[in-house]
Design an enzyme around this catalytic site. Structure first.
Site, short mmCIF file in Angstrom:
data_model
loop_
_atom_site.label_atom_id
_atom_site.label_comp_id
_atom_site.label_asym_id
_atom_site.label_seq_id
_atom_site.Cartn_x
_atom_site.Cartn_y
_atom_site.Cartn_z
N HIS A 377 0.94 -1.18 0.00
CA HIS A 377 0.01 -0.03 -0.06
C HIS A 377 0.84 1.23 -0.06
O HIS A 377 0.31 2.42 0.18
CB HIS A 377 -0.97 0.30 1.15
CG HIS A 377 -1.99 -1.07 1.16
ND1 HIS A 377 -3.31 -0.73 0.69
CD2 HIS A 377 -2.10 -2.30 1.73
CE1 HIS A 377 -3.96 -1.95 0.74
NE2 HIS A 377 -3.18 -2.84 1.49
N LYS A 570 -8.88 13.43 4.93
CA LYS A 570 -7.68 12.40 4.80
C LYS A 570 -6.86 12.67 5.86
O LYS A 570 -6.79 13.71 6.76
CB LYS A 570 -7.21 12.30 3.37
CG LYS A 570 -6.47 13.93 3.14
CD LYS A 570 -5.75 13.79 1.81
CE LYS A 570 -6.74 13.76 0.48
NZ LYS A 570 -6.69 12.65 -0.37
N ARG A 571 -6.07 11.41 6.30
CA ARG A 571 -5.12 11.73 7.17
C ARG A 571 -4.15 12.87 6.81
O ARG A 571 -3.94 13.25 5.66
CB ARG A 571 -4.33 10.43 7.31
CG ARG A 571 -4.93 9.21 8.01
CD ARG A 571 -5.44 9.71 9.34
NE ARG A 571 -4.32 9.72 10.37
CZ ARG A 571 -3.68 8.90 11.35
NH1 ARG A 571 -4.65 7.80 11.72
NH2 ARG A 571 -2.70 8.91 11.83
N LYS A 576 0.44 14.30 1.41
CA LYS A 576 -0.81 14.71 0.97
C LYS A 576 -1.30 16.22 0.70
O LYS A 576 -2.23 16.44 -0.13
CB LYS A 576 -2.09 14.11 1.89
CG LYS A 576 -1.79 12.62 2.06
CD LYS A 576 -2.86 12.11 3.13
CE LYS A 576 -2.86 10.64 3.43
NZ LYS A 576 -3.52 9.87 2.35
N THR A 678 -8.60 6.32 -1.79
CA THR A 678 -10.11 5.91 -1.99
C THR A 678 -11.04 7.07 -1.56
O THR A 678 -12.27 6.65 -1.93
CB THR A 678 -10.37 4.66 -1.04
OG1 THR A 678 -9.60 4.83 0.21
CG2 THR A 678 -9.41 3.41 -1.48
N LYS A 682 -15.01 7.95 -3.45
CA LYS A 682 -16.39 8.15 -2.66
C LYS A 682 -16.92 9.39 -3.02
O LYS A 682 -18.14 9.73 -3.21
CB LYS A 682 -15.90 8.25 -1.06
CG LYS A 682 -15.68 6.75 -0.64
CD LYS A 682 -14.96 6.83 0.83
CE LYS A 682 -13.96 5.61 1.02
NZ LYS A 682 -13.21 5.55 2.40
#
Ligand code: 26Q
Length: 839
Positions: A377, A570-571, A576, A678, A682
């Site tokens: 991952h 998100k985290r 990110k 992911t 969504k």
């Protein structure tokens, strides 16, 4: 399951089957009656004492009654048919709430709603009472939850194995803009969904030594351990949608051995006994809150081993119920490793086969490798697990021997193929000789060598695994590598969380999409239907209105549902790039300050996400978001054109309210760094458009929805590599060349947003401007701002925006976890679906 049926249980079951309803019938009256019975007879409550939580619990038990028969029947059928099963091994399951999901998957939502209404209970309020099962960090844990939903829905004989942490992911609060962590005592009020199964407890050893025992011509190795720990399994039902399959999620809880305390107690070592008991029961106390960052903690190592050993012993126990030898093992058992967290399964399965069941090395190895698949991952080097050899010496000495033997045989194979290539041997070895902590075991290498399949989670990610991280391995065993692009379950992430949109879709194309998401394609013609577009828009508006209320309750900030909802949840992680988002917000702010009349599309920037408690930079980014929010939200001169909110404690149940309300989805990681993502799926499924980089699954989303229906920007993964190789690369280049970027930096780094705490953001300045920022914030900022302007432009034309949003929904079918799981099954597991009949 014992092989001789018990007569009294058979008689009891027959009685139930032949008695016109009592328990488990799907009618409004029986639901009302069971709800009332549980309130009274299971919970001992009456009209004076029943709390809202009691009401939730009573309904949960009534719904649970309705899946029990299917659960039992599913397990019975899988057993009787000697089904090959998939065992999904994951240290994390981010399940969220179960009641709403089980009601949806049992397709009894209408009945339950009516039953509750007749009793004067608001079902939606009741559902809000359930605490999330937060046994995971983020993407990887939520993926496991989506996967078990899809496996049950596809009627696959599957079992999820995991750990039952007493404390899940911490509760996040925000004080003065900073994150604080509180323990998540999720079991405090009991858990209606779990069934303890002490009869299937497993014993696990830590420490001790290896003894060689002469047997016949050879030697048998015996691991004489001490510190035994018991794993107690707790089972949770996983209900398939619109079928009778109810699979098992089996979570292990660490316990001290029962006789243990008494023994030591007799010897007078009372404190020693209690301490040992604590040590055993501490193993599953708490989920480690790291995401994409490896920390070599001994307790985490113990968690992993307890998990793997209990699960494998349980798998072997079940296998041996109707098998005498291990020749048929891989026809009955497929094991999938969710990252390397359960990679100790490889030496543990070898040990169990060889030491406990007398299998020879070669057969044990063939069996282990033939049963196992490994999913990677992440490409981030700091996230790759490498356990110090000294942990093995201290806790798993027998496994270390086995590892060395696996490595010896493996390196001999490499040497035969590439003679005299010492560099390659060193690079590929399972052992890193000179790490910061001395020798360590490279768990990813172990997982590759010990598996028949290695997969990445999006096309780009898999390609990068093959060309970069695992290049040597992909060269040696190209056939072992494959891609399985992630997906999400359309049940939770559309049907449940967005009932209005679901109804609109079903009205137009029927409800086949719930189990076959590609049917959403049939929506494409609807983009030309003005009435359909208006209804689609109205649903989004209503969802935004509801989210605005949630935001006000949680943050006190009032936001307008007429503004564009721009969401990044998100985290928190530097890769990110939540910071990139903030930089753009500051640029907008500055444009508005310089030109108060500027006709910008009003936007509400919504953030959510947890930072690992020890990740300094991530925590500072939360402070940055909140500092900018404070200044922007209290500036009346902006006339509502800009709002910023950080919603605390982002979690599955909050995501269910956010996804349906988003206009714009921020997927802006530095290209090449987000394995898949992911959340991106969504959002699109709920009709948001994406602003994103060519990273992870964004690339495949773009291919599906079309270039006109997504806002792509930034350096590609290849270009990122080139920029990083340039030794002269500094963010300052962009500061000097670009006026808007310079203005933004000056405002931020001259304490405009943090007058009370001067220079708190200095570490950010250093990294972004002076450091060789590996995340390329400033290098992508200009292109990012331009992409945002394109989004504005489209939003100004509501009809055009709505067309694009509908097309996102219509073309996102590929990203159902049903598709992902079907691919795993077809290409790796090879399992037959089994239809479950119930009376
Ligand atoms: C490792 C060692 C010790 C303690 C904790 C950990 C640990 C825990 C969780 C390491 C990593 C994680 C989680 C990683 C994760 O969530 N990765 C995400 O997986 C998603 C599903 O495949 C992808 O979509 C995301 O891109 C990826 O970041």
């Amino acid at each position: 399951m014992s092989s001789t049926p018990d007569r009294s249980t058979a008689a009891a079951m027959e009685f139930i089957a032949n008695t016109p309803h009592l328990i488990g019938e799907l009618t409004v009256e029986s639901l009302m009656s069971d709800y009332a019975n549980h309130l009274c007879f299971s919970l001992a409550k009456d009209r004076f004492t029943a709390t809202p939580h009691d009401k939730f619990y009573a309904l949960a038990l009534a719904v649970r009654d309705r899946l029990m028969e299917r659960w039992i029947k599913t397990q019975q059928t899988h057993h009787q048919q000697h089904a090959k099963r998939i065992y999904y091994l994951s240290l994390e399951y981010l399940m969220g709430r179960a009641l709403s999901n089980n009601i949806i998957n049992l397709r009894c939502d209408e009945l339950v709603r009516q039953a509750m209404q007749k009793l004067g209970i608001n079902l939606d309020e009741l559902l809000e009472i359930e605490v999330d099962a937060g046994l995971g960090n983020g993407g990887l844990g939520r993926l496991a939850a989506c996967f078990v939903d899809s496996m049950a829905t596809l009627e696959l004989p599957a079992m999820g194995y995991g750990l039952r942490y007493d404390y899940g992911i911490f509760r996040q609060t925000i004080k003065n803009g900073y994150q604080f962590e509180e323990p998540d005592d999720w079991l405090r009020h009991g858990n209606p969904w779990e069934m303890a199964r002490p009869e299937y407890a497993q014993k696990v050893q830590f420490g001790g030594r290896v003894e060689a025992v002469p047997v016949g011509d050879g030697t048998q190795f015996k691991w004489v351990g001490h510190e035994p720990v018991i794993g107690i399994p707790y089972d949770m039902p996983i209900v398939g949608f619109g079928c009778n399959t109810v699979n098992n999620l089996r979570l292990w809880s660490g316990k001290a051995r029962l006789e243990f305390d008494f023994q030591d107690f007799d010897r007078g070592d009372y404190f020693g006994a209690v301490e040992a008991k604590n040590a055993a029961e501490n193993i599953t106390k708490v989920l480690y809150p790291n995401n994409n960052n490896y920390q070599g903690k001994e307790l985490r190592f113990r968690q992993q081993y307890l998990f793997v050993s209990c699960s494998l012993q349980d798998i072997i126990r079940r296998y041996l119920v109707d098998n005498q030898d291990f020749n048929g093992f891989t026809d009955r058992v497929a094991i999938q490793l969710n990252d390397t967290h359960p990679a100790l399964a490889i030496p543990e399965l070898m040990r169990l086969l060889i030491d406990e069941h007398g299998v020879g090395w070669d057969q044990a190895w063939e069996t282990t490798r033939g049963a196992t698949g490994y999913t990677n991952h992440t490409l981030l080097p700091e996230a790759l697990e490498q356990w110090p050899v000294r942990f093995f010496e201290k806790l798993l000495p027998r496994h270390l021997e086995i590892l060395y033997e696996i490595n010896r045989r493996f390196l001999r194979q490499v040497q035969t193929r590439y003679p005299l290539d010492d560099g390659r041997l060193q690079r590929m070895s399972l052992i890193e000789e000179a790490g910061p902590e001395g020798k360590s075991v490279r768990m990813a290498h172990l997982a590759i060598v010990g598996s028949k399949s290695v997969n990445g989670v999006a096309a780009l990610h898999t390609r990068l695994l093959q060309t970069h991280l695992f290049r040597d391995f992909a060269e040696l065993w190209p056939e072992r590598f494959n891609n399985k692009t992630n997906g999400v379950t359309p049940r939770r992430w559309l049907l449940l969380c967005n009932p209005e949109l679901s109804a609109l879709i079903s009205e137009r194309i029927g409800d086949g999409w719930v189990k076959d998401l590609n049917q959403l394609r049939k929506l494409e013609p609807a983009i030309e239907d003005k009435k359909f577009r208006a209804r689609f828009r109205q649903i989004k508006r209503d969802n935004k209105q509801r989210l605005a209320q949630v935001i006000q309750q949680n943050t006190g900030v009032v936001v307008s549902p007429d503004s564009l909802f721009d969401v990044q949840v998100k985290r928190l992680h530097e890769y990110k790039r939540q910071m990139l988002n903030v930089f753009h917000i500051i640029m907008r702010y500055q444009r508005l300050k310089q030109n108060p009349g500027l006709d910008l599309v009003p936007r509400t920037f919504i953030f959510g996400g947890k930072s690992a408690p020890g990740y300094f930079m991530a925590k500072l980014i939360i402070k940055l978001i909140n500092s900018v929010a404070d200044v922007v939200n209290s500036d009346e001169s902006l006339q509502g054109k800009l709002k910023v909110v950080f919603v605390p404690n982002y979690r599955v149940s909050l995501a269910e309210k956010i996804m349906p309300a988003a206009d714009l989805s921020e997927q802006i990681s530095t290209a090449g760094m987000e394995a898949s993502g992911t959340g991106n799926m969504k959002f699109a499924l709920n009709g948001a458009l994406t602003v994103g980089t060519l990273d992870g699954a964004n690339i495949e989303i773009k291919e599906e929805v079309g270039d006109d229906n997504i806002f792509i920007f930034g350096h590609t993964a290849e270009q990122v590599e080139t920029v990083r190789r340039d030794p002269g690369y500094r963010g300052r280049r962009y500061y000097e060349q670009d006026e808007a970027i310079r203005g933004m930096c000056d405002l931020l780094f001259r304490n405009f947003f943090n007058l009370e705490e001067p220079d708190v953001f200095e570490p950010i300045r250093q990294k972004v401007l002076d450091g060789p920022d590996p995340f390329l914030h400033l290098a992508d900022l200009r292109m990012y701002a331009e992409a945002q302007d394109r989004a504005d432009q489209l939003y100004r034309d509501p009809e055009a925006w709505t067309r694009s949003a509908i097309l996102n929904v219509a073309r996102i079918g590929k990203f159902s976890s049903d598709r992902t799981i079907s691919e795993y099954n077809r290409e790796i597991w090879g399992i037959k679906p089994i239809h479950i009949e119930v009376s």
